[in-house]
Design an enzyme around this catalytic site. Structure first.
Site, PDB file in Angstrom:
ATOM      1  N   ASN A 149       2.193  -5.112  -3.214  1.00  0.00           N
ATOM      2  CA  ASN A 149       0.803  -5.483  -2.909  1.00  0.00           C
ATOM      3  C   ASN A 149      -0.005  -4.228  -2.555  1.00  0.00           C
ATOM      4  O   ASN A 149       0.466  -3.374  -1.801  1.00  0.00           O
ATOM      5  CB  ASN A 149       0.844  -6.428  -1.686  1.00  0.00           C
ATOM      6  CG  ASN A 149      -0.459  -7.128  -1.397  1.00  0.00           C
ATOM      7  OD1 ASN A 149      -1.036  -7.760  -2.283  1.00  0.00           O
ATOM      8  ND2 ASN A 149      -0.945  -7.039  -0.155  1.00  0.00           N
TER       9      ASN A 149
ATOM     10  N   HIS B 165     -10.100  -6.165  -2.164  1.00  0.00           N
ATOM     11  CA  HIS B 165     -11.162  -5.954  -1.164  1.00  0.00           C
ATOM     12  C   HIS B 165     -12.296  -5.246  -1.899  1.00  0.00           C
ATOM     13  O   HIS B 165     -12.257  -4.039  -2.130  1.00  0.00           O
ATOM     14  CB  HIS B 165     -10.643  -5.102  -0.002  1.00  0.00           C
ATOM     15  CG  HIS B 165      -9.610  -5.809   0.815  1.00  0.00           C
ATOM     16  ND1 HIS B 165      -9.911  -6.956   1.538  1.00  0.00           N
ATOM     17  CD2 HIS B 165      -8.294  -5.570   1.021  1.00  0.00           C
ATOM     18  CE1 HIS B 165      -8.806  -7.380   2.151  1.00  0.00           C
ATOM     19  NE2 HIS B 165      -7.820  -6.571   1.852  1.00  0.00           N
TER      20      HIS B 165
ATOM     21  N   GLU C 242       0.801  -1.236   0.000  1.00  0.00           N
ATOM     22  CA  GLU C 242       0.000   0.000   0.000  1.00  0.00           C
ATOM     23  C   GLU C 242       0.830   1.279   0.000  1.00  0.00           C
ATOM     24  O   GLU C 242       0.597   2.183   0.803  1.00  0.00           O
ATOM     25  CB  GLU C 242      -0.962  -0.003   1.199  1.00  0.00           C
ATOM     26  CG  GLU C 242      -1.895  -1.193   1.200  1.00  0.00           C
ATOM     27  CD  GLU C 242      -2.890  -1.191   2.359  1.00  0.00           C
ATOM     28  OE1 GLU C 242      -2.819  -0.286   3.209  1.00  0.00           O
ATOM     29  OE2 GLU C 242      -3.741  -2.088   2.402  1.00  0.00           O
TER      30      GLU C 242
ATOM     31  N   GLU D 123      -5.999 -10.847  -1.222  1.00  0.00           N
ATOM     32  CA  GLU D 123      -6.816 -10.636  -0.020  1.00  0.00           C
ATOM     33  C   GLU D 123      -8.296 -10.558  -0.381  1.00  0.00           C
ATOM     34  O   GLU D 123      -9.057  -9.777   0.205  1.00  0.00           O
ATOM     35  CB  GLU D 123      -6.383  -9.340   0.699  1.00  0.00           C
ATOM     36  CG  GLU D 123      -4.907  -9.294   1.024  1.00  0.00           C
ATOM     37  CD  GLU D 123      -4.463  -8.034   1.779  1.00  0.00           C
ATOM     38  OE1 GLU D 123      -5.323  -7.293   2.288  1.00  0.00           O
ATOM     39  OE2 GLU D 123      -3.245  -7.810   1.859  1.00  0.00           O
TER      40      GLU D 123
ATOM     41  N   ASP E  94     -12.010 -10.348  -0.759  1.00  0.00           N
ATOM     42  CA  ASP E  94     -13.284 -10.464  -0.043  1.00  0.00           C
ATOM     43  C   ASP E  94     -14.268  -9.508  -0.707  1.00  0.00           C
ATOM     44  O   ASP E  94     -13.860  -8.577  -1.403  1.00  0.00           O
ATOM     45  CB  ASP E  94     -13.167 -10.248   1.477  1.00  0.00           C
ATOM     46  CG  ASP E  94     -12.513  -8.948   1.915  1.00  0.00           C
ATOM     47  OD1 ASP E  94     -12.455  -7.995   1.108  1.00  0.00           O
ATOM     48  OD2 ASP E  94     -12.066  -8.874   3.072  1.00  0.00           O
TER      49      ASP E  94
HETATM   50  C1  XIL Z   1      -6.281  -6.317   8.258  1.00  0.00           C
HETATM   51  C2  XIL Z   1      -6.568  -7.490   9.173  1.00  0.00           C
HETATM   52  O1  XIL Z   1      -7.441  -8.375   8.536  1.00  0.00           O
HETATM   53  C3  XIL Z   1      -7.184  -7.008  10.467  1.00  0.00           C
HETATM   54  O2  XIL Z   1      -7.323  -8.083  11.396  1.00  0.00           O
HETATM   55  C4  XIL Z   1      -6.340  -5.908  11.086  1.00  0.00           C
HETATM   56  O3  XIL Z   1      -6.983  -5.398  12.225  1.00  0.00           O
HETATM   57  C5  XIL Z   1      -6.089  -4.811  10.071  1.00  0.00           C
HETATM   58  O4  XIL Z   1      -5.493  -5.349   8.908  1.00  0.00           O
HETATM   59  N1  XIL Z   1      -4.841  -4.608   3.677  1.00  0.00           N
HETATM   60  C6  XIL Z   1      -3.863  -5.445   4.139  1.00  0.00           C
HETATM   61  C7  XIL Z   1      -4.146  -6.354   5.277  1.00  0.00           C
HETATM   62  O5  XIL Z   1      -2.790  -5.540   3.519  1.00  0.00           O
HETATM   63  O6  XIL Z   1      -3.006  -6.588   6.063  1.00  0.00           O
HETATM   64  C8  XIL Z   1      -5.264  -5.819   6.141  1.00  0.00           C
HETATM   65  O7  XIL Z   1      -5.564  -6.790   7.143  1.00  0.00           O
HETATM   66  C9  XIL Z   1      -6.462  -5.483   5.307  1.00  0.00           C
HETATM   67  C10 XIL Z   1      -6.124  -4.426   4.279  1.00  0.00           C
END
Ligand code: XIL
Length: 369
Positions: free
Chosen positions: A199, A235, A158, A265, A267
């Site tokens: 990422n 996400h 990020e 990641e 979802d």
């Molecule tokens: C999130 C986790 O799922 C949570 O448990 C934590 O509180 C915050 O981070 N981008 C990322 C992940 O790269 O590491 C994040 O994970 C979600 C967004």
């Protein structure tokens, strides 16, 4: 027992779905893995659900369902180096050792990120030399500890704003984009066997931010620093996700740089409470994302950000939204589970013509099952 022909057909169609298993289908579709991130029990998003752990563990350990895992939190700076020079791998090791026991690939996450960063790093006033030394030491220790265990590392996470410029983090403010080069060059030295990824989120459609990611890949390649992959966090929301074509186009644009791609990641959150319509939209979004990965030769795998709704980060971060994963609270599966399977079995969208093009390019047999 003899079935009426129609019944036999129905049985034949529903049988694979009844036993559907994500990683098995992913492999048949030519991917390296379908995986799920998971937390150590002490770090799970919603506490008080200990009674669910045995059922949860049985699912996450099954390699026909999940061939890969990622520690959701345990390898982040906040946990691995909470104080300068004090390293702690307890939480990350729980997930890493389970992956090894289960024979699952481990994606490691993450080395240099502005968030969940130890306060001592963020709040310090560093000269460029000091911060360089801090980054090198962190990567050396953390990657060194997990050396040989990680299929891939999210080296930088990020770093970009939505307009493709660099985010103002302590790393960027002190070092400019050199922090990206430093992180990757150090990582390349410490674990030559791990794939090194950039990422980020909102990299799932072509635009200013995906151009930023492309710029980072080129920056490193031009400096002859190894980068192996772009991780698209994915996400997504059920009501506003990029189309299949957008996802394919952006994946192709990363792949054209000679790096691999993964959905790291995934979802797909919906407004709560869920209803049939939101679940149907969610299923479509999962199908498109998984399908894009299946269709683009550079895309190696899909990771969902946990698999069980009660352990999703979504409700805590996006109030009013949830049910973003593939298993409901009672361990029944979302319609999106079957949509993801469908994406790995059926020719959806313009799949056929893309496969044909690839055949002529002699690029892959994996899409031709
Ligand atoms: C999130 C986790 O799922 C949570 O448990 C934590 O509180 C915050 O981070 N981008 C990322 C992940 O790269 O590491 C994040 O994970 C979600 C967004």
């Amino acid at each position: 027992m003899r079935f009426h022909p129609v019944v036999s057909v129905l049985v034949a169609i529903s049988a694979p779905l009844a036993t559907a298993q994500l990683n098995s289908y992913a492999k048949k579709a030519g991917l390296k893995y379908f995986g799920a991130a998971t937390d150590s029990p002490g770090q799970r998003e919603r506490a008080g659900l200990e009674a669910a752990y045995p059922q949860y563990d049985a699912i996450i350990r099954g390699t026909s369902e999940f061939g890969q895992t990622t520690p959701t939190n345990g390898q982040k700076w906040l946990f691995t180096e909470p104080e300068r020079g004090v390293f702690n791998f307890t939480e990350g090791d729980i997930v890493a050792s389970r992956a090894a026991e289960n024979g699952q690939l481990l994606r490691c996450h993450t080395l240099v990120w502005h968030s969940q960063l130890a306060p001592w790093v963020e709040e310090g006033y560093w000269t460029p030399e000091e911060l360089r030394a801090i980054i090198v030491e962190h990567i050396t220790q953390v990657m060194g500890h997990y050396k040989g265990q990680c299929y891939a590392w999210d080296v930088v996470n990020e770093a970009l704003n939505e307009d493709g410029t660099y985010r103002e983090s302590v790393f960027y403010n002190v070092l400019g984009e050199d922090f990206v080069k430093l992180a990757f060059s150090t990582a390349a030295e410490i674990d030559p066997s791990a794939k090194l990824y950039y990422n980020d989120y909102n990299l799932e459609s072509p635009g200013a931010k995906s151009e930023g990611a492309i710029r980072i890949v080129k920056l490193l390649k031009e400096a002859e620093i190894r980068i192996d992959g772009v991780g698209m966090q994915a996400h997504l929301t059920a009501s506003g996700a990029p189309t299949l074509d957008q996802q394919i186009a952006v994946m192709e644009s990363y792949g054209a740089l000679g790096v691999e791609i993964a959905l790291t990641e995934l979802d797909v959150r919906v407004e709560m409470p869920t209803n049939e319509t939101s679940m149907a939209w969610q299923a479509e979004v999962y199908k498109n994302s998984v399908s894009a990965c299946v269709q683009v030769s550079a895309c190696v795998g899909v990771t969902i950000w946990d698999f069980y709704d009660p352990f999703s980060w979504v409700p805590a971060v996006f109030p009013g939204e949830g049910a973003a994963l593939l298993w409901f609270d009672d361990f029944t599966k979302h319609p999106a589970y079957y949509a993801a399977i469908e994406a790995m079995t059926k020719k959806t969208g313009n799949y056929t013509c893309r496969s044909k093009r690839r055949v002529t390019e002699n690029k892959r047999s994996r899409r031709l099952y």
